[in-house]
Design an enzyme around this catalytic site. Structure first.
Site, PDB file in Angstrom:
ATOM      1  N   GLY A   1     -15.440   1.823  -8.361  1.00  0.00           N
ATOM      2  CA  GLY A   1     -14.404   3.285  -8.063  1.00  0.00           C
ATOM      3  C   GLY A   1     -13.381   3.253  -9.146  1.00  0.00           C
TER       4      GLY A   1
ATOM      5  N   PHE B   1      10.209  14.395   1.361  1.00  0.00           N
ATOM      6  CA  PHE B   1       9.023  14.222   2.484  1.00  0.00           C
ATOM      7  C   PHE B   1       9.047  13.843   3.728  1.00  0.00           C
ATOM      8  CE2 PHE B   1       4.581  14.775   0.787  1.00  0.00           C
ATOM      9  CZ  PHE B   1       4.791  15.609  -0.552  1.00  0.00           C
TER      10      PHE B   1
ATOM     11  N   GLN C   1      -5.973  11.127   9.677  1.00  0.00           N
ATOM     12  CA  GLN C   1      -4.810  12.030   9.527  1.00  0.00           C
ATOM     13  C   GLN C   1      -5.245  13.354   9.122  1.00  0.00           C
ATOM     14  OE1 GLN C   1      -2.046  11.828   5.943  1.00  0.00           O
ATOM     15  NE2 GLN C   1      -0.797  11.489   7.648  1.00  0.00           N
TER      16      GLN C   1
ATOM     17  N   HIS D   1      -3.694  17.015   7.988  1.00  0.00           N
ATOM     18  CA  HIS D   1      -2.463  17.301   7.212  1.00  0.00           C
ATOM     19  C   HIS D   1      -2.208  18.819   7.682  1.00  0.00           C
ATOM     20  CE1 HIS D   1       0.097  18.796   3.960  1.00  0.00           C
ATOM     21  NE2 HIS D   1      -0.045  17.665   3.442  1.00  0.00           N
TER      22      HIS D   1
ATOM     23  N   LEU E   1      -5.780  22.149   0.416  1.00  0.00           N
ATOM     24  CA  LEU E   1      -4.339  21.518   0.686  1.00  0.00           C
ATOM     25  C   LEU E   1      -3.405  22.390  -0.079  1.00  0.00           C
ATOM     26  CD1 LEU E   1      -3.211  19.218   2.291  1.00  0.00           C
ATOM     27  CD2 LEU E   1      -2.704  18.069  -0.133  1.00  0.00           C
TER      28      LEU E   1
ATOM     29  N   GLU F   1       2.842  18.903   1.231  1.00  0.00           N
ATOM     30  CA  GLU F   1       3.959  19.047   1.843  1.00  0.00           C
ATOM     31  C   GLU F   1       5.161  19.144   1.204  1.00  0.00           C
ATOM     32  OE1 GLU F   1       3.566  15.656   4.622  1.00  0.00           O
ATOM     33  OE2 GLU F   1       5.784  14.934   4.074  1.00  0.00           O
TER      34      GLU F   1
ATOM     35  N   ARG G   1       3.404  13.876   9.686  1.00  0.00           N
ATOM     36  CA  ARG G   1       2.278  14.666   9.784  1.00  0.00           C
ATOM     37  C   ARG G   1       1.489  14.856  11.068  1.00  0.00           C
ATOM     38  NH1 ARG G   1      -0.382  13.138   3.747  1.00  0.00           N
ATOM     39  NH2 ARG G   1       1.435  14.284   2.780  1.00  0.00           N
TER      40      ARG G   1
ATOM     41  N   HIS H   1      -7.666  14.794   6.252  1.00  0.00           N
ATOM     42  CA  HIS H   1      -6.850  14.545   4.959  1.00  0.00           C
ATOM     43  C   HIS H   1      -7.067  13.251   4.552  1.00  0.00           C
ATOM     44  CE1 HIS H   1      -4.281  15.194   1.821  1.00  0.00           C
ATOM     45  NE2 HIS H   1      -3.413  14.415   2.001  1.00  0.00           N
TER      46      HIS H   1
ATOM     47  N   GLU I   1      -7.712   3.676  -0.645  1.00  0.00           N
ATOM     48  CA  GLU I   1      -8.013   4.657   0.800  1.00  0.00           C
ATOM     49  C   GLU I   1      -9.204   3.981   1.499  1.00  0.00           C
ATOM     50  OE1 GLU I   1      -7.955   8.960   0.582  1.00  0.00           O
ATOM     51  OE2 GLU I   1      -8.860   9.004   2.563  1.00  0.00           O
TER      52      GLU I   1
ATOM     53  N   ARG J   1      -0.218   7.706   8.239  1.00  0.00           N
ATOM     54  CA  ARG J   1       0.463   7.676   7.034  1.00  0.00           C
ATOM     55  C   ARG J   1       1.460   8.666   6.669  1.00  0.00           C
ATOM     56  NH1 ARG J   1      -0.117   9.880   1.882  1.00  0.00           N
ATOM     57  NH2 ARG J   1      -2.303  10.926   2.430  1.00  0.00           N
TER      58      ARG J   1
END
Ligand SMILES: Cc1cc2nc3c(=O)[nH]c(=O)nc-3n(C[C@H](O)[C@H](O)[C@H](O)COP(=O)(O)OP(=O)(O)OC[C@H]3O[C@@H](n4cnc5c(N)ncnc54)[C@H](O)[C@@H]3O)c2cc1C
Length: 588
Positions: free
Chosen positions: A13, A117, A242, A244, A254, A257, A288, A355, A385, A396
């Site tokens: 990755g 946030f 989650q 969002h 998206l 936020e 969230r 999300h 992740e 989160r």
């Protein structure tokens, strides 16, 4: 022909977590990064809003408040020792990026600017605090570019468009369970490459594509979680996903936020600022899970906007256009491009979108992967992740993931290099036929002449997950989802692809990715069915309260075989690490 490569450290990755690890490992040991995408196309580059750290550049703040917010935001399922590590090391993580040249937005005095946030507060919840560091609304893009430049500088070797499809394990000189390497598929040629290494770091990102409405890119198919699960390792807390709050309605794309951090307000069809009812103190900047549920509830109770009353509105019209242009240029452009809405003058239709996976491959704070509640798999690390350390618990907080990938990515790179340099253990033997499983899977799919196509199966999986395992869940919807998934897995056993070629056969790889998705969707749903309580991102309409007596524990899901010889998910549990914070009712 199988090609074999030997490295000290192999990182799977090239997103934020993988490249942050590579910068550390690459300076200390012979390191390769294998990635199915070109590094700069990784999803980290799509991150918008920011990365938090209690720098206290614009108002009073400290890392202990940040830790508290993270624990409370995660509805007390967070391992508090891990949250302490992350929030303490956050400050250096931001400064490291600054030194590497990341162009953060600045205050007039020249310091790194910070904005509000959701769920980030001063003094344990008194009011919202400015903790998120950002580069307009393209923070992730800047992080990814900055890390990539550093990798190039340190001459890290990249194997681009190499899909890792299997993890090989064995026993090291000390008789411990240890990693031997990975098996990968080169997209350009269709050839198999086996990589042997003393240390392997999984940094493959999330699994958002189990859902239909999602902010995640097409490639987020949970491969790293899937290969670990198939290799007999557990997956932790997968039922916590989650949603969002502000995906573009109907599309899921998206809108960060940061829009609310900069003053945006959510309204229902009556124009009411409904978050005042659900979270009186911090309103639109509640975490969230709470905002997403409140929005879905407004729609259910008939106060949704639009012709079908199926979304709510994100109102930015009271903000100065110049402020919008300076702080939120990309996301306002998304609203214009995809919905034809002008955010200066019109509110933007929004609805929750899948999300982020809070769960993943379990690790300790040193990023070492766990084979059960305690035993470490030597030489195997995970960060970002794909991993569950668990700093996010059941929900989160925004900007804590870009932080997580930097803090734990760095730790993983250091630990992996350290283990690789340990002369008391040698490279674990790689079986002659290490590639056999991957080859037979690929040839099985490629060789089939007729059967089920990938796209309709994937769509049916995503539809049942959206309908039955989204913001609201019940025993009945989850059971329906499991029945649907079992049927889809049966059909998947006959999956077929049109492209039978060797070169750039993305058709074939999508079929393989769908295999991971189907298994992981089942793990999400089995965990959600067993968790008869509501906590963070997991809300059971038939068990609406949090139940600390029975469920203050992490879920550990293993691949197993049931009495009838069928493959099944076996659940076990692990205690939550609590240090200084006692669980309290979560109010904002
Ligand atoms: C639209 C959007 C906006 C976001 N905004 C924010 C934000 O403002 N702040 C915040 O904190 N978080 C944000 N997040 C979340 C955050 O960006 C991600 O959780 C984080 O970037 C994940 O980083 P990662 O390194 O773990 O994975 P990724 O960046 O997804 O990278 C995964 C890597 O793994 C590779 N890979 C995957 N499978 C294989 C395989 N089989 N073989 C080889 N390679 C493989 C891929 O090629 C890729 O390089 C956002 C997420 C999205 C989707």
């Amino acid at each position: 022909m199988v090609q074999t490569h030997i490295y000290d450290v192999v990182i799977v990755g090239a997103g934020g977590a993988g490249m942050r690890a590579a910068i550390e490992a690459g300076q200390r040991s012979k390191t390769a990064v294998l990635t199915k995408l070109y590094p700069t196309r990784s999803h980290t580059g799509a991150a918008q809003g920011g990365m938090c750290a209690a720098l206290a550049n614009v108002e009073e703040d400290n890392w202990e408040w940040h830790t508290f917010d993270t624990v409370k935001g995660g509805d007390y399922l967070v391992d508090q020792d891990a949250a302490e590590v992350m929030c303490r090391e956050a400050i250096d993580a931001v400064l490291d990026l600054e030194k590497m040249g990341l162009p953060f937005n600045r205050t007039p005095e020249g310091r790194i600017d910070q904005r509000r946030f959701g769920g980030h507060t001063r003094n344990h919840g008194e009011s919202a605090v400015r903790r998120s560091c950002f580069a307009a609304d393209r923070t992730g893009h800047m992080i990814l570019q900055t890390l990539y430049q550093q990798c190039v500088k340190h001459e890290v070797e990249f194997y681009n468009e190499f899909y890792v499809l299997d993890l090989v394990m064995g026993t090291n000189d000390l008789g411990e369970k240890a990693v031997a390497g990975v098996v990968s598929y080169e997209l350009a040629t269709g050839e198999i490459h086996v990589f042997r290494a003393k240390s392997v770091v999984l940094a493959t990102g999330g699994v958002g594509k189990v859902y239909k409405t999602t902010s995640n890119a097409h490639t987020l198919t949970g491969d790293g979680m899937g290969i670990a699960y198939r290799a007999g390792l557990p997956l932790e807390d997968m039922e916590f996903f989650q949603f969002h709050p502000t995906g573009l309605a109907g599309l899921g794309i998206l809108l960060s936020e940061a829009a609310r951090g900069e003053g945006g307000i959510l309204r229902n069809a009556d124009g009411e600022r409904f978050m005042e009812r659900y979270a009186p103190t911090i309103k639109d900047l509640a975490p969230r899970d709470i905002v997403a549920r409140s929005m879905a509830n407004e729609v259910r109770e008939g106060r949704g906007a639009g012709p079908k009353k199926d979304y709510v509105l994100l109102d930015l019209t009271h903000l100065e256009p110049a402020h919008i242009d300076a702080k939120l240029p990309d996301i306002t452009e998304f609203a214009r491009t995809y919905l034809g809405v002008e955010p200066y003058t019109e509110p933007v239709p929004v609805y929750p979108t899948a999300h982020y996976a809070m769960g993943g491959v379990p690790t300790n704070v040193e990023t070492e992967v766990l084979a059960d509640n305690e035993t470490v798999v030597r030489g195997l690390f995970a960060a970002g992740e794909v991993a569950c350390v668990s700093v996010h618990g059941s929900n989160r907080l925004g900007t804590n993931s870009l932080l997580d990938i930097n803090v734990f990515g760095k730790r993983a790179g250091l630990r992996a290099a350290h283990y690789a340099a340990d002369e008391s253990v040698s490279l674990v033997a790689m079986p002659e036929d290490a590639d056999a499983g991957v080859v037979s899977t690929l040839e099985g799919i490629r060789g089939r002449e007729s059967g089920e196509r990938v796209a309709p199966l994937r769509q049916a999986m995503q539809e049942t997950m959206d309908a039955n395992a989204q913001v609201f869940r019940t025993e009945a919807t989850l059971k329906q989802c499991l029945t649907d998934l079992a049927g889809l897995r049966e059909r998947y056993s006959r999956v077929v692809v049109q492209d039978k070629g060797k070169r750039f056969n993305t058709d074939l790889l999508e079929a393989v990715e769908l295999g991971f998705l189907l298994e992981l969707a089942e793990v999400v749903v089995v965990g959600a069915l067993a968790r008869q309580e509501s906590r963070g991102g997991h809300f059971r309409e038939d068990h609406t309260a949090r139940d600390d007596v029975n469920f203050m524990r992490h879920t550990m899901a293993y691949r197993a075989v049931d009495e009838d010889g069928r493959e099944a998910v076996r659940l076990d549990y692990k205690p939550v690490v609590q240090t200084r914070y006692q669980p309290m009712e979560r109010k904002y």
